[in-house]
Scaffold this motif. Structure first.
Motif, PDB file in Angstrom:
ATOM      1  N   PRO A  63       0.815  -1.221   0.000  1.00 42.45           N
ATOM      2  CA  PRO A  63       0.000   0.000   0.000  1.00 42.45           C
ATOM      3  C   PRO A  63       0.845   1.267   0.000  1.00 42.45           C
ATOM      4  CG  PRO A  63      -0.009  -1.013   2.168  1.00 42.45           C
ATOM      5  CD  PRO A  63       0.653  -1.988   1.233  1.00 42.45           C
ATOM      6  N   THR A  64       2.046   1.166   0.576  1.00 47.84           N
ATOM      7  CA  THR A  64       2.896   2.355   0.665  1.00 47.84           C
ATOM      8  C   THR A  64       3.381   2.797  -0.704  1.00 47.84           C
ATOM      9  OG1 THR A  64       3.622   1.546   2.830  1.00 47.84           O
ATOM     10  CG2 THR A  64       4.866   3.341   1.864  1.00 47.84           C
ATOM     11  N   THR A  65       3.704   1.844  -1.581  1.00 47.52           N
ATOM     12  CA  THR A  65       4.181   2.224  -2.916  1.00 47.52           C
ATOM     13  C   THR A  65       3.126   3.037  -3.658  1.00 47.52           C
ATOM     14  OG1 THR A  65       3.412   0.116  -3.860  1.00 47.52           O
ATOM     15  CG2 THR A  65       5.692   0.227  -3.106  1.00 47.52           C
ATOM     16  N   LEU A  66       1.883   2.589  -3.596  1.00 52.87           N
ATOM     17  CA  LEU A  66       0.814   3.282  -4.325  1.00 52.87           C
ATOM     18  C   LEU A  66       0.469   4.621  -3.689  1.00 52.87           C
ATOM     19  CD1 LEU A  66      -1.088   3.175  -6.710  1.00 52.87           C
ATOM     20  CD2 LEU A  66      -2.673   1.801  -5.345  1.00 52.87           C
ATOM     21  N   SER A  67       0.526   4.703  -2.365  1.00 55.33           N
ATOM     22  CA  SER A  67       0.214   5.975  -1.712  1.00 55.33           C
ATOM     23  C   SER A  67       1.299   7.018  -1.979  1.00 55.33           C
ATOM     24  CB  SER A  67       0.024   5.770  -0.205  1.00 55.33           C
ATOM     25  OG  SER A  67       1.192   5.270   0.394  1.00 55.33           O
ATOM     26  N   ILE A  68       2.578   6.596  -1.987  1.00 57.67           N
ATOM     27  CA  ILE A  68       3.651   7.531  -2.344  1.00 57.67           C
ATOM     28  C   ILE A  68       3.473   8.003  -3.782  1.00 57.67           C
ATOM     29  CG2 ILE A  68       6.141   7.739  -2.755  1.00 57.67           C
ATOM     30  CD1 ILE A  68       6.562   5.789  -0.427  1.00 57.67           C
ATOM     31  N   LEU A  69       3.169   7.060  -4.663  1.00 54.40           N
ATOM     32  CA  LEU A  69       2.962   7.397  -6.075  1.00 54.40           C
ATOM     33  C   LEU A  69       1.871   8.452  -6.232  1.00 54.40           C
ATOM     34  CD1 LEU A  69       2.762   4.831  -8.975  1.00 54.40           C
ATOM     35  CD2 LEU A  69       0.993   6.549  -8.726  1.00 54.40           C
ATOM     36  N   SER A  70       0.748   8.272  -5.516  1.00 54.04           N
ATOM     37  CA  SER A  70      -0.376   9.197  -5.638  1.00 54.04           C
ATOM     38  C   SER A  70      -0.024  10.584  -5.117  1.00 54.04           C
ATOM     39  CB  SER A  70      -1.591   8.650  -4.879  1.00 54.04           C
ATOM     40  OG  SER A  70      -2.040   7.452  -5.460  1.00 54.04           O
ATOM     41  N   ALA A  83      -2.473   8.760 -13.782  1.00 53.56           N
ATOM     42  CA  ALA A  83      -2.988   7.605 -14.523  1.00 53.56           C
ATOM     43  C   ALA A  83      -1.858   6.874 -15.237  1.00 53.56           C
ATOM     44  CB  ALA A  83      -4.041   8.060 -15.530  1.00 53.56           C
ATOM     45  N   LYS A  84      -0.944   7.631 -15.858  1.00 52.24           N
ATOM     46  CA  LYS A  84       0.197   6.998 -16.533  1.00 52.24           C
ATOM     47  C   LYS A  84       1.078   6.254 -15.530  1.00 52.24           C
ATOM     48  CE  LYS A  84       0.382  10.627 -20.075  1.00 52.24           C
ATOM     49  NZ  LYS A  84       1.157  11.783 -20.571  1.00 52.24           N
ATOM     50  N   ALA A  85       1.330   6.903 -14.387  1.00 59.79           N
ATOM     51  CA  ALA A  85       2.180   6.279 -13.370  1.00 59.79           C
ATOM     52  C   ALA A  85       1.531   5.012 -12.817  1.00 59.79           C
ATOM     53  CB  ALA A  85       2.455   7.269 -12.236  1.00 59.79           C
ATOM     54  N   ILE A  86       0.211   5.074 -12.568  1.00 60.37           N
ATOM     55  CA  ILE A  86      -0.497   3.896 -12.066  1.00 60.37           C
ATOM     56  C   ILE A  86      -0.523   2.810 -13.139  1.00 60.37           C
ATOM     57  CG2 ILE A  86      -2.788   3.031 -11.410  1.00 60.37           C
ATOM     58  CD1 ILE A  86      -3.190   5.566  -9.804  1.00 60.37           C
ATOM     59  N   GLY A  87      -0.570   3.215 -14.403  1.00 70.95           N
ATOM     60  CA  GLY A  87      -0.501   2.224 -15.477  1.00 70.95           C
ATOM     61  C   GLY A  87       0.812   1.453 -15.440  1.00 70.95           C
ATOM     62  N   ILE A  88       1.919   2.180 -15.234  1.00 76.15           N
ATOM     63  CA  ILE A  88       3.226   1.525 -15.138  1.00 76.15           C
ATOM     64  C   ILE A  88       3.294   0.669 -13.880  1.00 76.15           C
ATOM     65  CG2 ILE A  88       5.707   1.950 -14.890  1.00 76.15           C
ATOM     66  CD1 ILE A  88       5.264   4.536 -16.527  1.00 76.15           C
ATOM     67  N   TRP A  89       2.800   1.221 -12.757  1.00 73.84           N
ATOM     68  CA  TRP A  89       2.771   0.465 -11.497  1.00 73.84           C
ATOM     69  C   TRP A  89       1.903  -0.793 -11.645  1.00 73.84           C
ATOM     70  CZ3 TRP A  89      -1.218  -0.935  -8.211  1.00 73.84           C
ATOM     71  CH2 TRP A  89      -0.863  -1.335  -6.917  1.00 73.84           C
ATOM     72  N   GLY A  90       0.739  -0.650 -12.289  1.00 74.61           N
ATOM     73  CA  GLY A  90      -0.141  -1.795 -12.493  1.00 74.61           C
ATOM     74  C   GLY A  90       0.485  -2.841 -13.399  1.00 74.61           C
ATOM     75  N   GLY A 150      -8.286   7.952  -7.238  1.00 78.71           N
ATOM     76  CA  GLY A 150      -8.848   9.254  -7.559  1.00 78.71           C
ATOM     77  C   GLY A 150     -10.004   9.644  -6.667  1.00 78.71           C
ATOM     78  N   ALA A 151     -10.611   8.661  -6.004  1.00 76.88           N
ATOM     79  CA  ALA A 151     -11.739   8.921  -5.113  1.00 76.88           C
ATOM     80  C   ALA A 151     -11.310   9.143  -3.675  1.00 76.88           C
ATOM     81  CB  ALA A 151     -12.725   7.750  -5.176  1.00 76.88           C
ATOM     82  N   VAL A 152     -10.004   8.963  -3.385  1.00 78.68           N
ATOM     83  CA  VAL A 152      -9.493   9.056  -2.017  1.00 78.68           C
ATOM     84  C   VAL A 152      -8.673  10.329  -1.868  1.00 78.68           C
ATOM     85  CG1 VAL A 152      -8.038   7.934  -0.282  1.00 78.68           C
ATOM     86  CG2 VAL A 152      -9.413   6.552  -1.843  1.00 78.68           C
ATOM     87  N   PRO A 153      -8.861  11.113  -0.797  1.00 77.94           N
ATOM     88  CA  PRO A 153      -8.027  12.295  -0.576  1.00 77.94           C
ATOM     89  C   PRO A 153      -6.554  11.916  -0.472  1.00 77.94           C
ATOM     90  CG  PRO A 153      -9.901  12.274   0.939  1.00 77.94           C
ATOM     91  CD  PRO A 153      -9.875  10.934   0.259  1.00 77.94           C
ATOM     92  N   LEU A 154      -5.669  12.804  -0.930  1.00 79.58           N
ATOM     93  CA  LEU A 154      -4.241  12.493  -0.944  1.00 79.58           C
ATOM     94  C   LEU A 154      -3.689  12.190   0.447  1.00 79.58           C
ATOM     95  CD1 LEU A 154      -2.767  15.039  -3.530  1.00 79.58           C
ATOM     96  CD2 LEU A 154      -3.136  12.584  -3.804  1.00 79.58           C
ATOM     97  N   ASN A 155      -4.213  12.873   1.474  1.00 81.19           N
ATOM     98  CA  ASN A 155      -3.695  12.634   2.819  1.00 81.19           C
ATOM     99  C   ASN A 155      -4.116  11.267   3.365  1.00 81.19           C
ATOM    100  OD1 ASN A 155      -6.382  13.442   3.012  1.00 81.19           O
ATOM    101  ND2 ASN A 155      -6.106  14.337   5.042  1.00 81.19           N
TER     102      ASN A 155
END
Length: 496
Positions: free
Chosen positions: A108-115, A125-132, A373-378
């Motif tokens: 979860p930490t990798t995706l939260s840092i990315l966001s 979206a591009k970054a999540i595409g690469i991560w996905g 995209g539906a979750v606040p960054l914090n």
């Protein structure tokens, strides 16, 4: 550079999810592990991963995501070193659990840092595409890594390779990644932490044990009832908190809920596919570990292409159309996979893997982008953890359900087979256990010079296995078809 480091960490965790599968035959011999031991060698990792991912995602938001990433990688790497030195199945199960605990911090930490690094939607979206793509490719390439190392060295080398990857990730992350956390630093929701661990852990444990006790046994139904009660309690607890660990009102947002369901259905199908097709390659076709791993290249490549393409299309066309299309590709692939036979050419199998891989890429990456995209960054840590929990629960349920359907049909087909009726009772009981046990029995007959019995056992077991594989594929096709309908009905066409 941050994205590259996060992808390396994600790849390490993803490889561990499936790399162990091709080592199971060796573990059965070298550690004297029975079928139940082998099941828990795989499931101990998934159980701890799924159980603690929500809690650790929340804690990373509070105490700092970089620290959580480094801590998780260190725990994971230490567990991998311990696993490589295990001398019994019990020790290996314990070290797999430690690795799963570390993975629950990392993923979860990798995706939260990315966001938090990529705040613009198109860039994110591009970054999540690469991560996905990294996530999916890691899951699909696990058998390739495991097969190559197993044929070149010994089964413990698989874990040492994962430990080395974790060490490189720690060095790179400590140099490149900057920390971030929830600036509001809410109080720790101890009740939410405890209830989430008990609810998710109880559900996953019940699913893992259900094939052993029976899906409608008192133990299984009791486990599901307790898990449901814990989830209901968690919802009421979080709604009554001023600073909840999980904002359960997020599920009122259909962009979040439908996307989470899509990820669950996608990984249900993917893990069920890997569980069955690995056995098909090794036990029905007689391929070696490395050859089996290399045969996953088409699905790994397709996942990468689909993930990169999916997020780009989602920004332009919307998540609804892309995710629903991905689910329909999944369904098509499983209906095709259900036609597998002993004589099916690998070219046709590779063709089946392409829509499956594209389906996962077009589903999981855009759905993940919709969730984040539906979750606040914090709150990105807990948002990512909820996304990861759906993956793990979906994958675990997929293996348990599809595996149960396959196993029950395999056993019943074998019992009703005229050829099986002619086998000695003790041989018949062994052959009914699994296609792997049947393969061992056939080898023993052949070694004793009884070629006729060896051929009878092999052909009967393979036929029963293919019947079970077809039934499991139809179940996966049904689940992904339902997922396509949910995505089409409830995902917004053009989310803000």
């Amino acid at each position: 550079m941050v994205l590259a480091v996060l992808c390396l960490a994600t790849l390490t965790i993803s490889l561990a999810t499936t790399a162990i599968n091709v080592t199971l035959p060796s573990l059965a011999v070298e550690l004297n592990a029975d079928n139940r031991d082998l099941q828990w060698i795989v499931d101990a990792y998934n159980l701890l991963f799924a159980t603690f991912v929500l809690a650790f995602g929340s804690l990373s938001d509070r105490y700092g995501r970089k620290g959580a990433l480094l801590t998780g990688l260190a725990i994971f790497g230490g567990g991998a070193v311990g696993a490589s030195l295990a001398e019994s199945s019990a020790q290996l199960i314990g070290w797999q659990a430690v690795m799963g605990l570390g993975a629950a911090f990392v993923y979860p930490t990798t995706l939260s840092i990315l966001s938090n690094v990529f705040t613009d939607r198109a860039d994110r979206a591009k970054a999540i595409g690469i991560w996905g793509a990294t996530t999916g490719v890691g899951v699909a390439c696990g058998p390739i890594l495991g097969g190559w190392l197993l044929e070149s060295f010994w089964w413990g080398s698989v874990f040492l390779a994962l430990a080395l990857a974790a060490a490189v990730s720690i060095i790179a992350a400590s140099r490149v990644v900057t920390t971030s956390r929830d600036p509001q630093t809410p109080r720790i929701d101890y009740g939410g932490l405890a209830l989430s661990v008990l609810a998710v852990g109880g559900l996953v444990y019940t699913v893992i044990e259900a094939p052993e006790h029976g899906w409608i046994s008192a133990v299984t139904l009791g486990g599901f009832t307790i898990s449901l009660a814990l989830f209901v309690t968690l919802v009421f607890w979080e709604r009554g908190r001023a600073e909840p660990m999980i904002d359960v009102t997020l599920f009122k947002n259909m962009r979040f809920t439908a996307a989470s369901a899509s990820v669950t259905f996608a990984y249900f199908a993917l893990f069920g596919f890997i569980f069955l097709i690995t056995q098909y390659f090794q036990l029905v076709r007689g391929d070696g570990p490395l050859e089996t791993g290399l045969e996953f290249i088409p699905v790994a490549t397709s996942i990468a292409v689909g993930s990169l393409l999916g997020t780009l299309l989602a920004v332009r066309l919307g998540n609804k159309l892309v995710v629903a299309t991905g689910m329909l590709l999944f369904t098509t692939a499983f209906l095709w996979i259900a036609t597998l036979s002993e004589s099916t050419s690998y070219l046709e199998i590779a063709g089946q893997m392409i829509p499956l891989g594209l389906g996962l890429g077009l589903t999981a990456a855009p759905a993940t982008e919709a969730i984040m995209g539906a979750v606040p960054l914090n709150k990105a840590g807990i948002g990512s953890a909820m996304n990861d929990a759906t993956r793990e629960v979906g994958g675990t349920v997929g293996v348990a359900v599809i595996g149960s359907v396959y196993a029950s049909l395999y056993a019943s087909t074998l019992r009703d087979s005229p050829a099986a009726q002619q086998l000695p009772a003790e041989v018949k009981s062994v052959v009914e256990q699994s296609v792997g046990a049947a393969a061992t029995a056939a080898h023993q007959f052949a070694a004793a010079g009884d070629a006729q019995s060896a051929q009878t056992v092999s052909q009967t077991a393979n036929s029963a296995f293919l019947d079970g594989l077809a039934a499991g594929s139809y179940v996966a096709a049904g689940v992904t078809a339902v997922g396509a309908v949910i995505a089409f009905l409830f995902l917004p066409a053009k989310p803000q």
